[in-house]
Design an enzyme around this catalytic site. Structure first.
Site, PDB file in Angstrom:
ATOM      1  N   TYR A  35      54.243  40.468  43.097  1.00 20.63           N
ATOM      2  CA  TYR A  35      53.206  38.978  43.537  1.00 20.63           C
ATOM      3  C   TYR A  35      52.377  38.900  43.180  1.00 20.63           C
ATOM      4  O   TYR A  35      51.785  38.094  42.098  1.00 20.63           O
ATOM      5  CB  TYR A  35      53.139  39.318  45.263  1.00 20.63           C
TER       6      TYR A  35
ATOM      7  N   ASP B 258      42.800  37.009  46.239  1.00 18.26           N
ATOM      8  CA  ASP B 258      41.904  38.187  46.095  1.00 18.26           C
ATOM      9  C   ASP B 258      42.905  39.800  45.764  1.00 18.26           C
ATOM     10  O   ASP B 258      42.440  40.481  44.958  1.00 18.26           O
ATOM     11  CB  ASP B 258      41.530  38.696  46.928  1.00 18.26           C
ATOM     12  N   GLU B 259      44.180  39.266  45.390  1.00 21.01           N
ATOM     13  CA  GLU B 259      45.432  40.799  45.634  1.00 21.01           C
ATOM     14  C   GLU B 259      45.077  40.565  43.465  1.00 21.01           C
ATOM     15  O   GLU B 259      45.793  42.154  43.326  1.00 21.01           O
ATOM     16  CB  GLU B 259      46.802  40.622  45.859  1.00 21.01           C
TER      17      GLU B 259
ATOM     18  N   GLU C 193      55.785  31.823  45.035  1.00 21.62           N
ATOM     19  CA  GLU C 193      56.775  32.892  45.906  1.00 21.62           C
ATOM     20  C   GLU C 193      55.155  33.269  45.810  1.00 21.62           C
ATOM     21  O   GLU C 193      54.090  34.109  45.335  1.00 21.62           O
ATOM     22  CB  GLU C 193      57.575  33.305  44.859  1.00 21.62           C
TER      23      GLU C 193
ATOM     24  N   TYR D 261      52.575  48.567  59.581  1.00 23.74           N
ATOM     25  CA  TYR D 261      53.132  49.284  58.612  1.00 23.74           C
ATOM     26  C   TYR D 261      52.377  50.615  58.660  1.00 23.74           C
ATOM     27  O   TYR D 261      51.229  50.941  58.241  1.00 23.74           O
ATOM     28  CB  TYR D 261      53.310  48.231  57.001  1.00 23.74           C
TER      29      TYR D 261
ATOM     30  N   ALA E 263      52.066  25.894  44.614  1.00 26.52           N
ATOM     31  CA  ALA E 263      53.653  25.749  44.808  1.00 26.52           C
ATOM     32  C   ALA E 263      53.457  27.422  44.003  1.00 26.52           C
ATOM     33  O   ALA E 263      52.774  28.005  42.911  1.00 26.52           O
ATOM     34  CB  ALA E 263      54.255  25.251  43.830  1.00 26.52           C
TER      35      ALA E 263
ATOM     36  N   SER F  41      52.301  38.996  38.955  1.00 32.54           N
ATOM     37  CA  SER F  41      52.454  37.637  38.708  1.00 32.54           C
ATOM     38  C   SER F  41      51.546  36.692  39.316  1.00 32.54           C
ATOM     39  O   SER F  41      50.797  35.910  37.873  1.00 32.54           O
ATOM     40  CB  SER F  41      54.271  36.810  39.613  1.00 32.54           C
ATOM     41  N   LYS F  42      50.760  36.488  39.983  1.00 37.75           N
ATOM     42  CA  LYS F  42      49.318  36.059  40.049  1.00 37.75           C
ATOM     43  C   LYS F  42      48.086  35.650  39.068  1.00 37.75           C
ATOM     44  O   LYS F  42      47.769  34.879  38.421  1.00 37.75           O
ATOM     45  CB  LYS F  42      48.927  35.748  41.557  1.00 37.75           C
TER      46      LYS F  42
END
Ligand code: NAD
Ligand code: DAU
Length: 338
Positions: free
Chosen positions: A148, A123-124, A82, A205, A80, A151-152
């Site tokens: 993001y 991996d980010e 975002e 992008y 779970a 936060s991970k």
């Protein structure tokens, strides 16, 4: 074994539940999910009557709800979150709440009932690579660049801290970009497939030379399975697809496979803070678990395109609700370069 899967109504979580019940039909799964815009119980309609599967609607940030579902389970597999970088750029708040606070509440509950915890990460957290850099591995320092990934990264650190401080039985996997069925059509592969099917331009992008490593979601599920079965407690495993490709090359491949032409491409302004390249060295998972990705990228893309062609109503339902508002607001920030 009784497994609590958080976020099991999302893309990877729902594919993991299908995978697990096919390979471990006598295990019991509780799917605990808030059903945000990204959660969709349609993804699990085939198994909703399976007596080994149970859905509980709830929020990982709600301590009482979480304690109630963690009780009597043997293992938590925590998906779970975002998960969409673009949304985190528009508003990080839900990312901080769900990805950090929600993980802490789950860890506290796992500690309370002495339940093993497997954390799904990305991996980010390692930041961005230059073209000449070696791929990320388990020893790469953390250097997250988006709200993001920050936060991970925070959630990964909490998982390690709970193992180190309290002896909680934890493992972590950091995986590259997943693709496959049931992926919400805001991410590049399902968005571009559905746009191309509908005859809508695909927004690349910046210069499109950013590189991602792609892994089929079933290879990811098999990696998680092996970590659960054979992984060493307290350890981290990097999982990758061995399929690095630039976004522009990926776009041209999708255009070719769908029989369209390159006039469908629209170059738009770049994502702010866009990471240039990700790549994963998964040799630890190969050496210690016997895992490597098995689904060839072009074959996986063909079967994914086939799935989206056959499930256009599913895509349309995803795109209804508040999705249109999000999409228009985000794209108004990326005015066309033309
Ligand atoms: P997703 O956005 O498709 O699904 C997320 C799920 O979590 C949804 O079902 C949503 O309803 C649920 N959820 C969100 N907030 C919640 C809350 N507060 N309480 C309970 N449930 C909540 O995401 P995904 O792409 O399937 O990613 C799953 C996990 O894998 C995430 O942790 C993500 O960081 C990680 N990951 C994703 C990728 C990728 O390429 N998609 C790659 C590596 C790691
Ligand atoms: O690397 C793992 C990560 O992969 C996960 O942790 C994230 O949860 C998941 O969303 C994914 O993040 P990305 O940002 O890499 O995925 P996305 O599909 O949003 O974008 C992939 C690449 O394509 C990225 O370089 C941005 C680019 N892109 C994306 C979209 C949606 C475009 O050029 N145009 C687009 O419209």
């Amino acid at each position: 074994m009784k497994i609590l899967v958080t976020g099991g109504a999302g893309f990877i979580g729902s594919n993991f539940i299908h995978y697990w019940l096919q390979n471990h039909p006598t295990d019991d799964i509780i799917n605990f999910d808030k059903l945000t815009y990204a959660g969709n119980l349609e993804n699990l309609s085939e198994i909703e009557k399976n007596s080994h599967y149970n859905f509980v609607k709830g929020d990982v940030c709600d301590r009482e709800q979480v304690l109630d579902v963690v009780k009597d389970t043997d293992l938590i597999v925590h998906f779970a979150a975002e998960s969409h970088v673009d949304r985190s750029i528009m508003d990080p708040s839900d990312f901080i709440r769900t990805n950090i606070l929600g993980t802490q509440i789950l860890l506290d509950s796992a500690r309370e009932y002495e339940v093993r915890f497997h954390h799904i990460s990305t991996d980010e957290v390692f930041g961005a690579l230059k073209p000449e850099d070696p791929a990320f591995n388990e020893k790469t320092p953390y250097d997250p660049k988006s709200p993001y990934s920050a936060s991970k990264a925070a959630s990964d650190h909490l998982v390690r801290a709970y193992h180190h401080t309290y002896g909680l039985k934890t493992t972590i996997s950091n995986c590259s970009n997943n693709y496959g069925p049931y992926q919400f059509p805001e991410k590049i592969i399902p968005l571009f497939i559905s746009n191309l099917i509908e005859g809508i331009k695909v927004p690349v992008y910046g210069d499109g030379n950013q590189v991602r490593d792609w892994i089929h979601v079933d290879d990811h599920s098999r990696g998680i399975e092996l970590i659960i079965e054979k992984g060493e407690i307290g350890e981290t495993y990097c999982l990758g697809g061995d399929s690095e490709i630039s976004n522009l090359e990926l776009t041209k491949t999708l255009i070719k496979l769908l029989g369209k032409d390159e006039s469908c491409i629209e170059f738009v302004k770049d994502r702010p803070g866009h990471d240039r390249r990700y790549a994963i060295d998964f040799s630890k998972a190969t050496n210690e678990l016997g895992w490597k990705p098995e689904i060839n990228f072009e074959d996986g893309l063909k079967s994914t395109i086939h799935w989206y062609k056959n499930n256009q109503e599913w895509v349309e339902r995803c795109k209804s609700g508040d999705y249109q508002g999000y999409y228009e607001e985000w794209y108004s920030t990326l005015s066309s370069r033309a």
